[in-house]
Design a protein around this motif. Sequence first.
Motif, PDB file in Angstrom:
ATOM      1  N   PHE A   7      38.932  45.894  32.426  1.00  0.00           N
ATOM      2  CA  PHE A   7      39.459  46.224  33.878  1.00  0.00           C
ATOM      3  C   PHE A   7      39.737  45.382  34.530  1.00  0.00           C
ATOM      4  CE2 PHE A   7      37.555  44.707  38.076  1.00  0.00           C
ATOM      5  CZ  PHE A   7      37.044  45.655  38.281  1.00  0.00           C
ATOM      6  N   ALA A   8      40.289  44.223  34.570  1.00  0.00           N
ATOM      7  CA  ALA A   8      41.421  43.256  35.154  1.00  0.00           C
ATOM      8  C   ALA A   8      42.614  44.016  34.594  1.00  0.00           C
ATOM      9  CB  ALA A   8      41.917  41.557  34.604  1.00  0.00           C
ATOM     10  N   SER A   9      43.718  44.441  33.536  1.00  0.00           N
ATOM     11  CA  SER A   9      44.178  44.915  33.624  1.00  0.00           C
ATOM     12  C   SER A   9      44.406  47.433  33.848  1.00  0.00           C
ATOM     13  CB  SER A   9      44.864  45.433  31.603  1.00  0.00           C
ATOM     14  OG  SER A   9      43.585  46.271  31.313  1.00  0.00           O
ATOM     15  N   LEU A  10      42.757  47.580  34.681  1.00  0.00           N
ATOM     16  CA  LEU A  10      43.001  48.707  34.720  1.00  0.00           C
ATOM     17  C   LEU A  10      43.987  49.329  36.530  1.00  0.00           C
ATOM     18  CD1 LEU A  10      41.511  51.003  34.475  1.00  0.00           C
ATOM     19  CD2 LEU A  10      40.139  50.898  36.243  1.00  0.00           C
ATOM     20  N   PRO A  11      44.885  50.416  35.989  1.00  0.00           N
ATOM     21  CA  PRO A  11      45.549  50.030  37.825  1.00  0.00           C
ATOM     22  C   PRO A  11      44.831  50.692  38.679  1.00  0.00           C
ATOM     23  CG  PRO A  11      46.727  51.097  35.643  1.00  0.00           C
ATOM     24  CD  PRO A  11      45.361  50.979  35.224  1.00  0.00           C
ATOM     25  N   LYS A  12      45.511  49.768  39.960  1.00  0.00           N
ATOM     26  CA  LYS A  12      44.420  49.930  40.667  1.00  0.00           C
ATOM     27  C   LYS A  12      44.837  50.862  42.038  1.00  0.00           C
ATOM     28  CE  LYS A  12      41.499  46.305  39.380  1.00  0.00           C
ATOM     29  NZ  LYS A  12      42.610  46.086  38.498  1.00  0.00           N
ATOM     30  N   ALA A  13      44.193  51.722  42.693  1.00  0.00           N
ATOM     31  CA  ALA A  13      44.836  52.045  44.277  1.00  0.00           C
ATOM     32  C   ALA A  13      44.562  51.936  45.362  1.00  0.00           C
ATOM     33  CB  ALA A  13      45.362  53.641  43.886  1.00  0.00           C
ATOM     34  N   ASP A  14      44.212  51.371  46.324  1.00  0.00           N
ATOM     35  CA  ASP A  14      44.198  52.021  48.306  1.00  0.00           C
ATOM     36  C   ASP A  14      44.329  52.328  48.910  1.00  0.00           C
ATOM     37  OD1 ASP A  14      42.661  51.145  49.902  1.00  0.00           O
ATOM     38  OD2 ASP A  14      43.240  48.479  50.232  1.00  0.00           O
ATOM     39  N   LEU A  15      43.814  53.273  49.568  1.00  0.00           N
ATOM     40  CA  LEU A  15      44.548  54.276  50.441  1.00  0.00           C
ATOM     41  C   LEU A  15      43.675  54.159  51.320  1.00  0.00           C
ATOM     42  CD1 LEU A  15      43.248  58.070  48.529  1.00  0.00           C
ATOM     43  CD2 LEU A  15      45.666  56.361  48.801  1.00  0.00           C
ATOM     44  N   GLU A 288      40.832  44.611  43.288  1.00  0.00           N
ATOM     45  CA  GLU A 288      40.443  44.743  42.178  1.00  0.00           C
ATOM     46  C   GLU A 288      38.441  44.419  42.981  1.00  0.00           C
ATOM     47  OE1 GLU A 288      41.689  40.887  39.939  1.00  0.00           O
ATOM     48  OE2 GLU A 288      40.641  41.959  38.405  1.00  0.00           O
ATOM     49  N   ARG A 289      38.817  43.501  44.059  1.00  0.00           N
ATOM     50  CA  ARG A 289      37.167  42.849  43.670  1.00  0.00           C
ATOM     51  C   ARG A 289      35.879  44.386  44.599  1.00  0.00           C
ATOM     52  NH1 ARG A 289      37.764  37.650  47.348  1.00  0.00           N
ATOM     53  NH2 ARG A 289      38.686  36.940  45.784  1.00  0.00           N
ATOM     54  N   GLU A 290      36.939  45.357  44.789  1.00  0.00           N
ATOM     55  CA  GLU A 290      36.304  46.810  44.533  1.00  0.00           C
ATOM     56  C   GLU A 290      35.942  47.454  44.064  1.00  0.00           C
ATOM     57  OE1 GLU A 290      35.642  47.510  48.248  1.00  0.00           O
ATOM     58  OE2 GLU A 290      35.799  45.913  48.643  1.00  0.00           O
ATOM     59  N   TYR A 291      37.042  47.370  43.144  1.00  0.00           N
ATOM     60  CA  TYR A 291      36.603  48.111  41.202  1.00  0.00           C
ATOM     61  C   TYR A 291      34.981  47.351  41.064  1.00  0.00           C
ATOM     62  CZ  TYR A 291      40.836  51.256  41.314  1.00  0.00           C
ATOM     63  OH  TYR A 291      41.680  52.422  42.194  1.00  0.00           O
ATOM     64  N   ALA A 292      35.192  46.374  41.604  1.00  0.00           N
ATOM     65  CA  ALA A 292      34.018  44.974  40.174  1.00  0.00           C
ATOM     66  C   ALA A 292      33.470  45.524  40.940  1.00  0.00           C
ATOM     67  CB  ALA A 292      34.692  43.802  40.574  1.00  0.00           C
ATOM     68  N   ALA A 293      33.614  45.250  42.735  1.00  0.00           N
ATOM     69  CA  ALA A 293      31.571  45.775  43.154  1.00  0.00           C
ATOM     70  C   ALA A 293      31.756  47.465  42.860  1.00  0.00           C
ATOM     71  CB  ALA A 293      31.873  46.274  44.249  1.00  0.00           C
ATOM     72  N   ALA A 294      32.233  48.590  42.866  1.00  0.00           N
ATOM     73  CA  ALA A 294      31.859  50.127  42.166  1.00  0.00           C
ATOM     74  C   ALA A 294      31.510  48.995  40.133  1.00  0.00           C
ATOM     75  CB  ALA A 294      33.295  50.979  42.425  1.00  0.00           C
ATOM     76  N   ALA A 295      31.575  49.026  39.796  1.00  0.00           N
ATOM     77  CA  ALA A 295      31.553  48.825  38.560  1.00  0.00           C
ATOM     78  C   ALA A 295      30.138  48.584  38.649  1.00  0.00           C
ATOM     79  CB  ALA A 295      32.392  47.831  37.821  1.00  0.00           C
ATOM     80  N   GLY A 296      29.291  47.479  39.623  1.00  0.00           N
ATOM     81  CA  GLY A 296      28.492  46.711  39.816  1.00  0.00           C
ATOM     82  C   GLY A 296      27.141  47.272  40.193  1.00  0.00           C
ATOM     83  N   LEU A 297      28.045  49.111  40.384  1.00  0.00           N
ATOM     84  CA  LEU A 297      26.733  49.816  40.862  1.00  0.00           C
ATOM     85  C   LEU A 297      26.834  50.632  40.200  1.00  0.00           C
ATOM     86  CD1 LEU A 297      28.718  50.966  44.436  1.00  0.00           C
ATOM     87  CD2 LEU A 297      26.014  49.827  44.253  1.00  0.00           C
ATOM     88  N   GLY A 298      27.487  50.621  38.545  1.00  0.00           N
ATOM     89  CA  GLY A 298      26.962  51.278  37.546  1.00  0.00           C
ATOM     90  C   GLY A 298      28.361  52.320  37.055  1.00  0.00           C
ATOM     91  N   LEU A 299      29.459  51.758  37.319  1.00  0.00           N
ATOM     92  CA  LEU A 299      30.991  53.092  37.744  1.00  0.00           C
ATOM     93  C   LEU A 299      31.195  52.286  36.121  1.00  0.00           C
ATOM     94  CD1 LEU A 299      31.407  55.543  38.849  1.00  0.00           C
ATOM     95  CD2 LEU A 299      30.044  53.703  40.843  1.00  0.00           C
ATOM     96  N   GLY A 300      31.512  53.285  35.581  1.00  0.00           N
ATOM     97  CA  GLY A 300      32.186  52.324  34.026  1.00  0.00           C
ATOM     98  C   GLY A 300      33.701  52.546  34.116  1.00  0.00           C
ATOM     99  N   ALA A 301      34.025  52.476  33.003  1.00  0.00           N
ATOM    100  CA  ALA A 301      36.118  51.981  33.565  1.00  0.00           C
ATOM    101  C   ALA A 301      36.746  53.775  33.614  1.00  0.00           C
ATOM    102  CB  ALA A 301      35.757  51.318  31.236  1.00  0.00           C
ATOM    103  N   ARG A 302      36.211  54.936  32.781  1.00  0.00           N
ATOM    104  CA  ARG A 302      36.649  55.763  32.819  1.00  0.00           C
ATOM    105  C   ARG A 302      36.814  56.702  34.222  1.00  0.00           C
ATOM    106  NH1 ARG A 302      35.656  60.723  28.752  1.00  0.00           N
ATOM    107  NH2 ARG A 302      35.846  61.861  30.198  1.00  0.00           N
TER     108      ARG A 302
END
Length: 331
Positions: A7-15, A288-302
């Motif tokens: 998860f930490a190594s996943l490239p992220k983007a913020d629009l 990164e925290r936003e991606y973690a929050a989405a993971a907390g809602l049940g979204l997977g790495a994919r």
Amino acid sequence: MSAPDAFASLPKADLHVHQEATRYLDLVLAERECRDPYDWSAWRRRLAAEVPPGKERLQRIGSVQPVGIEHDEDDELFVARFAALMRDHAAAGACYVEIRCGGEVVTREGFMSMFREAERRVRADFPRLRAEALAIVIGAGQDRERADAFADGCVRAAGEGLAGIDFLYAPYDTEADWAPMYRLAERFAGVGLGITAHAGEVSTANIAAAARMPGLTRIGHGVHAAADPELLGLLVERGVTLECALTCNEFFGVLPDLEEHPLLRLVEAGVAVTLATDNPVQLGTTIEREYAAAAGLGLGARELAGFTRNAIRAAFTSDGRRAAMLAELDG
Ligand SMILES: [Zn+2]
């Protein structure tokens, strides 16, 4: 690789991040003056205790300026505060960030060259990070002459590399008059500026009008569309990408509860979704925290990787930069 590492190594983007000018100036100055920056967690606690959630709390955004805006006149501080925002994003794993700025900023002499200087400094340490700038148009319907003068400035800035426009207007929670904004949007689209608009953050109002705006391809927030199948259909049909800011929605209480956040429903309905920090200094978040929050809602790495891909596809950047970022995602 364990799940958190992946998860930490996943490239992220913020629009969708606002420049937070005086907030970043405070961070830069605090470091230089060896003092503590303004305590935003105390501010959040106070606001949460004193102001009811919803529209009223949202209106308090930007109510505190921790340092004077006159510091922004110093070109070096101006570059440093943009670099600080980009660096925060790069350190949180972002490969791309779009920063929304007020009119007085994007029409400033040499704005884009200073913005690119900030980007260069950060890319020296984080070579994958790319950034673009957006101008916020506020109250286009109130003063036609002023709106046109501002549009002239944006069109000039587009020639220097300004990437897009974001519309903010009133009323926000009931239907606004979009005619003056459509008029400007046609002009912006004509010079190749990307177009997004804030809508659907506190109610379903304005989502349909925004989705039909000339040249618009994205909506800031738009999460209330999940309550209306017709709006969902419209977003899918028009290929509109939503810039979802989970921490922002939760703190301002514009939705009943983060566990009931409609992110998953939007994804299941086929809407293109991306994640965003909105006001990261005030809200105490990172991409990164936003991606973690989405993971907390049940979204997977994919799905999370899909959000980054959606963002790059919908980014207001050049074809060359988009192709490079997509290649890096695949690499
Ligand atoms: Zn916003």
